[in-house]
Design a protein around this motif. Structure first.
Motif, PDB file in Angstrom:
ATOM      1  N   SER A   1      14.592  35.667  39.059  1.00 25.16           N
ATOM      2  CA  SER A   1      16.044  35.829  39.061  1.00 25.16           C
ATOM      3  C   SER A   1      16.727  34.546  39.511  1.00 25.16           C
ATOM      4  O   SER A   1      16.223  33.835  40.386  1.00 25.16           O
ATOM      5  CB  SER A   1      16.438  36.971  40.004  1.00 25.16           C
ATOM      6  N   PRO A   2      17.910  34.242  38.978  1.00 27.15           N
ATOM      7  CA  PRO A   2      18.671  33.097  39.482  1.00 27.15           C
ATOM      8  C   PRO A   2      19.313  33.373  40.841  1.00 27.15           C
ATOM      9  O   PRO A   2      19.850  32.447  41.457  1.00 27.15           O
ATOM     10  CB  PRO A   2      19.731  32.866  38.404  1.00 27.15           C
ATOM     11  N   SER A   3      19.250  34.608  41.304  1.00 25.67           N
ATOM     12  CA  SER A   3      19.823  34.956  42.605  1.00 25.67           C
ATOM     13  C   SER A   3      18.728  35.047  43.660  1.00 25.67           C
ATOM     14  O   SER A   3      17.768  35.809  43.515  1.00 25.67           O
ATOM     15  CB  SER A   3      20.560  36.299  42.525  1.00 25.67           C
ATOM     16  N   TRP A   4      18.899  34.307  44.740  1.00 26.00           N
ATOM     17  CA  TRP A   4      17.918  34.320  45.819  1.00 26.00           C
ATOM     18  C   TRP A   4      17.781  35.704  46.437  1.00 26.00           C
ATOM     19  O   TRP A   4      16.750  36.034  47.016  1.00 26.00           O
ATOM     20  CB  TRP A   4      18.296  33.300  46.887  1.00 26.00           C
ATOM     21  N   ARG A   5      18.802  36.524  46.311  1.00 18.50           N
ATOM     22  CA  ARG A   5      18.745  37.870  46.893  1.00 18.50           C
ATOM     23  C   ARG A   5      17.666  38.733  46.248  1.00 18.50           C
ATOM     24  O   ARG A   5      17.186  39.702  46.848  1.00 18.50           O
ATOM     25  CB  ARG A   5      20.099  38.567  46.746  1.00 18.50           C
ATOM     26  N   ASP A   6      17.287  38.391  45.015  1.00 21.86           N
ATOM     27  CA  ASP A   6      16.290  39.185  44.290  1.00 21.86           C
ATOM     28  C   ASP A   6      14.870  38.647  44.449  1.00 21.86           C
ATOM     29  O   ASP A   6      13.922  39.251  43.954  1.00 21.86           O
ATOM     30  CB  ASP A   6      16.632  39.223  42.791  1.00 21.86           C
ATOM     31  N   TRP A   7      14.714  37.511  45.114  1.00 19.43           N
ATOM     32  CA  TRP A   7      13.388  36.903  45.213  1.00 19.43           C
ATOM     33  C   TRP A   7      12.485  37.701  46.139  1.00 19.43           C
ATOM     34  O   TRP A   7      12.948  38.356  47.082  1.00 19.43           O
ATOM     35  CB  TRP A   7      13.498  35.476  45.735  1.00 19.43           C
ATOM     36  N   ARG A   8      11.192  37.622  45.862  1.00 17.11           N
ATOM     37  CA  ARG A   8      10.173  38.245  46.713  1.00 17.11           C
ATOM     38  C   ARG A   8       9.133  37.194  47.063  1.00 17.11           C
ATOM     39  O   ARG A   8       8.787  36.358  46.220  1.00 17.11           O
ATOM     40  CB  ARG A   8       9.518  39.423  45.992  1.00 17.11           C
ATOM     41  N   HIS A   9       8.656  37.242  48.289  1.00 18.19           N
ATOM     42  CA  HIS A   9       7.698  36.249  48.750  1.00 18.19           C
ATOM     43  C   HIS A   9       6.803  36.888  49.794  1.00 18.19           C
ATOM     44  O   HIS A   9       7.134  37.951  50.362  1.00 18.19           O
ATOM     45  CB  HIS A   9       8.428  35.038  49.346  1.00 18.19           C
ATOM     46  N   PRO A  10       5.662  36.280  50.098  1.00 24.73           N
ATOM     47  CA  PRO A  10       4.782  36.840  51.129  1.00 24.73           C
ATOM     48  C   PRO A  10       5.478  36.873  52.489  1.00 24.73           C
ATOM     49  O   PRO A  10       6.383  36.088  52.761  1.00 24.73           O
ATOM     50  CB  PRO A  10       3.588  35.882  51.148  1.00 24.73           C
ATOM     51  N   SER A  11       5.041  37.772  53.339  1.00 24.30           N
ATOM     52  CA  SER A  11       5.616  37.870  54.675  1.00 24.30           C
ATOM     53  C   SER A  11       5.081  36.750  55.562  1.00 24.30           C
ATOM     54  O   SER A  11       4.134  36.052  55.214  1.00 24.30           O
ATOM     55  CB  SER A  11       5.267  39.229  55.290  1.00 24.30           C
TER      56      SER A  11
ATOM     57  N   LEU B   1      18.561  27.109  47.971  1.00 22.93           N
ATOM     58  CA  LEU B   1      17.265  26.696  47.441  1.00 22.93           C
ATOM     59  C   LEU B   1      17.119  27.024  45.963  1.00 22.93           C
ATOM     60  O   LEU B   1      17.619  28.045  45.485  1.00 22.93           O
ATOM     61  CB  LEU B   1      16.132  27.417  48.179  1.00 22.93           C
ATOM     62  N   PRO B   2      16.380  26.204  45.226  1.00 20.69           N
ATOM     63  CA  PRO B   2      15.892  26.600  43.908  1.00 20.69           C
ATOM     64  C   PRO B   2      14.588  27.367  44.097  1.00 20.69           C
ATOM     65  O   PRO B   2      14.017  27.385  45.202  1.00 20.69           O
ATOM     66  CB  PRO B   2      15.637  25.257  43.218  1.00 20.69           C
ATOM     67  N   PRO B   3      14.065  27.987  43.043  1.00 16.49           N
ATOM     68  CA  PRO B   3      12.780  28.685  43.178  1.00 16.49           C
ATOM     69  C   PRO B   3      11.671  27.802  43.727  1.00 16.49           C
ATOM     70  O   PRO B   3      10.924  28.219  44.622  1.00 16.49           O
ATOM     71  CB  PRO B   3      12.485  29.155  41.756  1.00 16.49           C
ATOM     72  N   HIS B   4      11.565  26.565  43.227  1.00 18.52           N
ATOM     73  CA  HIS B   4      10.480  25.723  43.745  1.00 18.52           C
ATOM     74  C   HIS B   4      10.760  25.242  45.166  1.00 18.52           C
ATOM     75  O   HIS B   4       9.848  24.858  45.889  1.00 18.52           O
ATOM     76  CB  HIS B   4      10.199  24.542  42.812  1.00 18.52           C
ATOM     77  N   GLY B   5      12.022  25.301  45.585  1.00 17.89           N
ATOM     78  CA  GLY B   5      12.352  24.998  46.970  1.00 17.89           C
ATOM     79  C   GLY B   5      11.815  26.059  47.918  1.00 17.89           C
ATOM     80  O   GLY B   5      11.431  25.752  49.052  1.00 17.89           O
TER      81      GLY B   5
ATOM     82  N   GLU C   1      20.775  31.314  55.304  1.00 18.39           N
ATOM     83  CA  GLU C   1      21.554  30.107  55.029  1.00 18.39           C
ATOM     84  C   GLU C   1      20.743  29.034  54.316  1.00 18.39           C
ATOM     85  O   GLU C   1      21.323  28.167  53.652  1.00 18.39           O
ATOM     86  CB  GLU C   1      22.158  29.544  56.311  1.00 18.39           C
ATOM     87  N   ILE C   2      19.428  29.061  54.438  1.00 17.85           N
ATOM     88  CA  ILE C   2      18.607  28.109  53.684  1.00 17.85           C
ATOM     89  C   ILE C   2      18.265  28.670  52.313  1.00 17.85           C
ATOM     90  O   ILE C   2      18.283  27.951  51.313  1.00 17.85           O
ATOM     91  CB  ILE C   2      17.332  27.702  54.458  1.00 17.85           C
ATOM     92  N   LEU C   3      18.008  29.957  52.222  1.00 16.91           N
ATOM     93  CA  LEU C   3      17.648  30.546  50.934  1.00 16.91           C
ATOM     94  C   LEU C   3      18.760  30.382  49.899  1.00 16.91           C
ATOM     95  O   LEU C   3      18.500  30.126  48.723  1.00 16.91           O
ATOM     96  CB  LEU C   3      17.318  32.031  51.094  1.00 16.91           C
TER      97      LEU C   3
END
Length: 421
Positions: A60-70, A82-86, A77-79
């Motif tokens: 997704s282009p929205s950081w709110r929809d991203w999922r990542h390991p815990s 950021l771009p996906p690769h960031g 404020e950093i997310l």
């Protein structure tokens, strides 16, 4: 230059693993991280395979929809900038800091710098510009620029970690993070900085990978286990990949005083351009041969001192041949026969990330005592005559390792790493 530089921290988000132990295991086992992928929902595209990042969802282009390991410290404020690769880069950098025994407060006194390398996020840039056009320029995302353009890693990571030393970005296509690492080495050797964070990252999406299909640089193979075949006679293009790696380079005295883990010493580097073509390496590999020779001279070593070369070889017809000839001119012609392999048979080619990622692999090989083999190499190209290209991983402990990178315009970089003595 009186200061010595050592590698004290590594962080990995790659197609073959999202942490150092997993990456080490998969390098030894020659276990690839490639997967079948369907870009843009179009099954008719000839590109079927990519080096994917597992356990992350950044579609997704929205950081709110991203999922990542815990387990990562990822403030809102950093997310949002950021771009996906960031996101990959932030996670890799957090890993490297823990690995090196550093806390965020250790980075803020001006003695630590950060160099980054990425092509930016074509994915987010397209998204933000499409939104701008849709409203005829009347509004846009306030984070659109800093989250998408080349330099986004520098902007975001330097602000997040409160870096007050040298900060900059490098744009030399697939040699970008290698330039970053070389310049970081010079900063430490000259006494300008005590430590440098070197971060490379790229996305593995349609916008970052598919444009290379128009250049006929990507493979049409559809088997993830065998699609990337560096140096093999049947290779027909590279497999695009993404991810992030952070390597922490530190002045030796500082590392010893802290009791930091030391993977290897970075003892020299060299660079040279081909002066030949905007996209294709010199057919005889002259620029890369010059870069290797300059790196060896910088390290005060000769061809016979080298035990292993991590080749840039991406699995393209022209590029692999050029590098094979360069290796022959530097080593075989001098009567030297180091083991040579390209780990892109496992990872695919992550573009500007490749150099620092493979420097990290070299550091693992030096510390853990192994030489990765050439995955999928069954019939070496005739240009490889005289080169020692192991097919399997060797439980040999190298003392001196070279790491090669090449980018568009004939931009060639070579690093020399050595077991610390």
């Amino acid at each position: 230059m009186t200061h010595r530089a050592v590698i004290t921290g590594l962080g990995f988000i790659t197609s073959i693993g999202n942490d150092r132990p997993t990456v080490t295991t998969n390098l030894r086992a020659l276990r690839p991280g490639l997967a079948r992928i369907e870009f843009m929902g179009n099954p008719d595209l000839p590109v079927k395979v990519a080096g994917t990042i597992k356990d992350f969802d950044v579609a997704s282009p929205s950081w709110r929809d991203w999922r990542h390991p815990s387990g990562y410290n990822l403030p809102r404020e950093i997310l949002r900038s950021l771009p996906p690769h960031g996101l990959y880069a932030l996670c890799a950098t957090d890993q490297a800091l823990v690995d090196a025994g550093l806390s965020p407060t250790d980075l803020t006194d001006g003695t630590t710098g950060l160099y980054g390398a990425s092509a930016g996020s074509a994915f987010l840039l397209h998204h933000h510009l499409a939104q701008l056009h849709a409203v005829r320029g009347e509004r846009g995302n306030p984070m659109g620029v800093v989250s998408s353009i080349a330099g986004t890693l520098n902007f975001n990571l330097a602000a997040h970690y409160h870096i007050r030393g040298a900060v900059g970005g490098f744009a030399a296509a697939c040699a970008s993070s290698s330039h970053a690492l070389g310049c970081a080495l010079d900063d430490i050797r000259l006494g300008r900085q005590t430590r440098m964070l070197v971060v490379g990252a790229e996305e593995a999406n349609a916008e970052s990978i598919l444009p290379f299909a128009a250049m006929r640089a990507l493979t049409s193979r559809d088997d993830p286990l065998t699609a990337s075949r560096p140096f093999d006679r049947t290779r027909n293009g590279f497999v695009g990949a993404g991810g992030a790696v952070c390597l922490i380079l530190e002045e030796l005295g500082s590392a010893r005083r802290r009791g930091a883990p030391i993977y290897a010493e970075l003892v020299g580097w060299g660079q040279a351009a081909d002066g030949h073509n905007v996209a294709v390496s010199h057919p005889e590999g002259t620029g890369l041969a010059d870069a290797m020779q300059r790196a060896l001279a910088d390290a005060a070593l000769g061809p016979a001192d080298v035990d292993y070369v991590n080749a840039h070889a991406t699995s393209t017809v022209a590029g692999d041949r050029s590098e094979a000839l360069a290796l022959g001119n530097v080593f075989t012609a001098a009567g030297a026969h180091p083991r040579i392999s390209s780990t892109k048979g496992l990872t695919g080619h992550p573009l500007s990330l490749a150099g620092v990622m493979e420097a990290g692999f070299c550091a693992l090989a030096l510390r853990e005592g192994f030489i990765p083999g050439n995955a999928n190499l069954t019939d070496p190209d005739e240009a490889c005559a005289g080169l020692d290209l192991p097919r399997t991983t060797l439980d040999d402990s190298p003392d001196v390792v070279l790491n090669n990178s090449s980018g568009f315009g004939g931009s060639n970089v070579c690093h020399v790493l050595r077991r610390l003595t």
